[in-house]
Design a protein around this motif. Structure first.
Motif, PDB file in Angstrom:
ATOM      1  N   ILE A   2     -83.680  12.420 -55.930  1.00  0.00           N
ATOM      2  CA  ILE A   2     -85.169  12.187 -56.618  1.00  0.00           C
ATOM      3  C   ILE A   2     -85.769  13.191 -57.214  1.00  0.00           C
ATOM      4  O   ILE A   2     -86.281  14.345 -56.815  1.00  0.00           O
ATOM      5  CB  ILE A   2     -85.823  11.314 -55.907  1.00  0.00           C
ATOM      6  N   ARG A   3     -85.902  13.233 -58.477  1.00  0.00           N
ATOM      7  CA  ARG A   3     -86.671  14.285 -58.955  1.00  0.00           C
ATOM      8  C   ARG A   3     -88.206  13.867 -59.557  1.00  0.00           C
ATOM      9  O   ARG A   3     -88.933  14.550 -59.488  1.00  0.00           O
ATOM     10  CB  ARG A   3     -86.231  14.822 -60.389  1.00  0.00           C
ATOM     11  N   LYS A   4     -88.212  12.611 -59.689  1.00  0.00           N
ATOM     12  CA  LYS A   4     -89.506  12.057 -60.214  1.00  0.00           C
ATOM     13  C   LYS A   4     -89.697  10.570 -60.045  1.00  0.00           C
ATOM     14  O   LYS A   4     -88.718   9.800 -59.995  1.00  0.00           O
ATOM     15  CB  LYS A   4     -89.887  12.292 -61.868  1.00  0.00           C
ATOM     16  N   TYR A  26     -94.042  13.749 -57.966  1.00  0.00           N
ATOM     17  CA  TYR A  26     -92.898  14.740 -57.863  1.00  0.00           C
ATOM     18  C   TYR A  26     -92.627  14.989 -56.200  1.00  0.00           C
ATOM     19  O   TYR A  26     -93.548  14.653 -55.515  1.00  0.00           O
ATOM     20  CB  TYR A  26     -92.979  15.978 -58.520  1.00  0.00           C
ATOM     21  N   ASN A  65     -86.612   9.032 -61.758  1.00  0.00           N
ATOM     22  CA  ASN A  65     -85.969   9.759 -62.616  1.00  0.00           C
ATOM     23  C   ASN A  65     -85.766   9.072 -64.006  1.00  0.00           C
ATOM     24  O   ASN A  65     -84.873   9.349 -64.700  1.00  0.00           O
ATOM     25  CB  ASN A  65     -84.636  10.336 -62.087  1.00  0.00           C
ATOM     26  N   ASP A  66     -87.007   8.620 -64.427  1.00  0.00           N
ATOM     27  CA  ASP A  66     -86.853   7.960 -65.850  1.00  0.00           C
ATOM     28  C   ASP A  66     -86.093   6.819 -65.841  1.00  0.00           C
ATOM     29  O   ASP A  66     -85.693   6.243 -67.063  1.00  0.00           O
ATOM     30  CB  ASP A  66     -86.609   8.885 -67.018  1.00  0.00           C
ATOM     31  N   PHE A  72     -80.607   3.298 -60.957  1.00  0.00           N
ATOM     32  CA  PHE A  72     -80.593   4.530 -60.201  1.00  0.00           C
ATOM     33  C   PHE A  72     -79.702   4.147 -58.888  1.00  0.00           C
ATOM     34  O   PHE A  72     -78.974   5.083 -58.712  1.00  0.00           O
ATOM     35  CB  PHE A  72     -82.096   4.690 -59.797  1.00  0.00           C
TER      36      PHE A  72
END
Lengths: 268, 233
Positions: A2-4, A26, A65-66, A72
């Motif tokens: 997970i980045r965001k 984040y 991640n958008d 996801f």
């Protein structure tokens, strides 16, 4: 990985668009969720836990991640991304700390289970003033010890990248260290709180109102400066609590002994 | 009509879970009817009535509620159709859990709770192992770690099940169950359909109201205990 995490705004209880259209979080960040009773704090937490996709009463969408969550990961994996810790939680299994941690490690297919279990206990003991032992019975732990063990377990064993914390009380556990520990492991930490100390520790603060996300605050430099003073006041109160707990009395002399933080500036 | 069977040990939150789920379903203007099967007394019908739904109660009295349920399914189904329900929820209160009310081709939900202990998934039996959905409640009061272990234990005895955590007080998680209910198949009738698991033939004199203890008073299908030494380690 997970980045965001992004929370895309939906509607308030009155059915109008909520003020904040997007909040991005984040890994390693602590986000406080504040607001009066009924303002929608629990709904926000539950939207994240549910991976809302416009299908909850708030009509919010959560993105990783958008991506929408369904893109996801599959649903069963999504559910393993979130861990929760709250003041109401207790250990109910009649087992020793060691056996339980081994059992938990086994259910997660962890190989060096005993090592990890020891690390969890060491970690818990850095958070609580009353050390706990491997042979202690889970159900006999104090509130503070239990909370410390839960936090350490989530940090090291549960391994969920997102942690939702519902107001943990300041008894027998260092809450600031607990939150820092979780965030330090690269987790996204959301904490529902009214405690100024925790709110100021957070990187971001979501203010809830009438079911909607009304404001996003970041602690200002003057608030950050205040946080240091609040921590000292908190330390004083902890010390007084400890005296009461050990059967002492709070005579005027005893109170004088405690170092008051910058008393005049605080009262001013 | 979709027939949805809800079962599970007492006081796990079957009614609360269904109330929250049905509330979400009713927002889509779908017609729902509820039948509650209990033994001696129930107040759950008035709880369901708060949602202004047609509710029917069946009390099994001196008969095992699961046997009572299966021998009345046709009548219950006909009642649901008369209510023009699109979804008929049947909540049963099985007692010993040697029976499972699940029917082949209908959605079967089993509700268990985190407080009942980690060996529960093994002990509950066919009602859990044959369910399509296992709902776990009371997760808000036990540790995250215990929830994870509990879930793992359920997945071990019923790998095919959809395991959903729902908070019976706040309804958190109930939307997931709504999705599953709406995705379940609609059926024309129950006659000729099969139970997922045979109900044991527990017809002994005590089923029929005998109260006196002793072999002399036992008739029918009686099984005597086989002693096994239990070691201490």
């Amino acid at each position: 990985m997970i980045r965001k995490i992004a929370v895309l705004g939906g509607i308030t209880k009155s059915g109008v668009r909520e003020t904040l259209r997007m909040v991005e979080i984040y890994p390693g960040e602590i986000v406080a969720v504040v607001g009066p009773t009924g303002s929608g704090k629990s709904q926000l937490i539950s939207d994240i836990e549910y991976w809302a996709d416009g299908d909850t009463p708030s009509r919010r969408q959560i993105q990783i991640n958008d991506q929408v969550p369904a893109e996801f990961a599959v649903e069963t994996s999504l559910r393993r991304l979130v861990a929760e810790i709250s003041q109401n939680m207790n250990f109910v299994i009649d087992m020793s700390v060691r056996d339980f941690l081994l059992l938990h490690a086994e259910s997660r297919h962890i190989e060096n289970a005993l090592e990890v279990a020891k690390a969890v206990v060491d970690c818990a003991n850095q958070l609580t003033g009353e050390p706990l032992m491997m042979d202690d019975s889970l159900t006999a732990l104090s509130g503070g010890q239990s909370r410390a063990l839960m936090v350490a377990d989530v940090a090291l064993l549960s391994n969920a990248p997102i942690v939702l914390v519902d107001e943990i009380e300041n008894a027998g556990i260092n809450r600031l260290s607990a939150l820092r520990l979780l965030a330090g492991r690269g987790k996204v930490v959301l904490v529902v709180t009214h405690d100024p100390l925790l709110a100021l520790l957070a990187d971001k603060r979501i203010v809830m109102q009438n079911g909607g996300m009304a404001k996003l605050l970041t602690a200002s430099p003057s608030e950050k400066a205040l946080a240091g003073r609040l921590q000292k006041i908190d330390a004083v109160l902890c010390e007084l609590r400890e005296r009461i707990r050990l059967g002492g009395e709070l005579t005027p002399e005893a109170i004088k002994e405690v170092t008051w933080p910058d008393a005049q500036r605080v009262s001013a | 009509m979709r027939l949805v069977i809800v079962a599970g040990p007492p006081a796990t939150g079957k009614t609360s879970v269904m109330l929250h789920t049905l509330r979400h379903i009713l927002t889509d203007k779908i017609r729902v009817a509820v039948c509650k099967i209990d033994c001696l007394e129930t107040s759950d019908h008035s709880t369901y009535r708060r949602l202004s739904l047609p509710v029917m109660v069946g009390l099994s009295d001196y008969i095992c509620p699961d046997h009572f349920y299966v021998s009345n399914l046709e009548e219950i189904f006909a009642w649901g159709e008369k209510q023009q329900a699109e979804i008929l929820v049947v909540e049963t209160a099985g007692l010993c859990h040697r029976c499972a009310p699940g029917i082949k081709g209908c959605l079967s939900i089993c509700v268990v709770d985190n407080l009942s202990g980690i060996d529960t998934p093994k002990k509950v039996g066919p009602v859990l192992t044959t369910a399509d959905v296992v709902v776990v409640t009371k997760g808000d009061i036990v540790s995250q770690a215990e929830r994870e272990v509990f879930r793992r234990r359920i997945e071990m005895v019923n790998p095919a099940a959809h395991v959903l955590e729902i908070n019976g007080l706040t309804g958190q998680g109930a939307l997931r169950l709504k999705k599953v209910v709406l995705a379940s198949p609609s059926i024309e009738g129950v006659e000729g359909r099969e139970l997922r698991y045979p109900m044991p033939s527990a017809v002994c004199s005590y089923c029929n109201g005998e109260t006196v203890i002793g072999s002399r008073y036992q008739m029918g299908n009686v099984k005597k205990i086989v002693y096994r030494e239990v070691s201490n380690d």
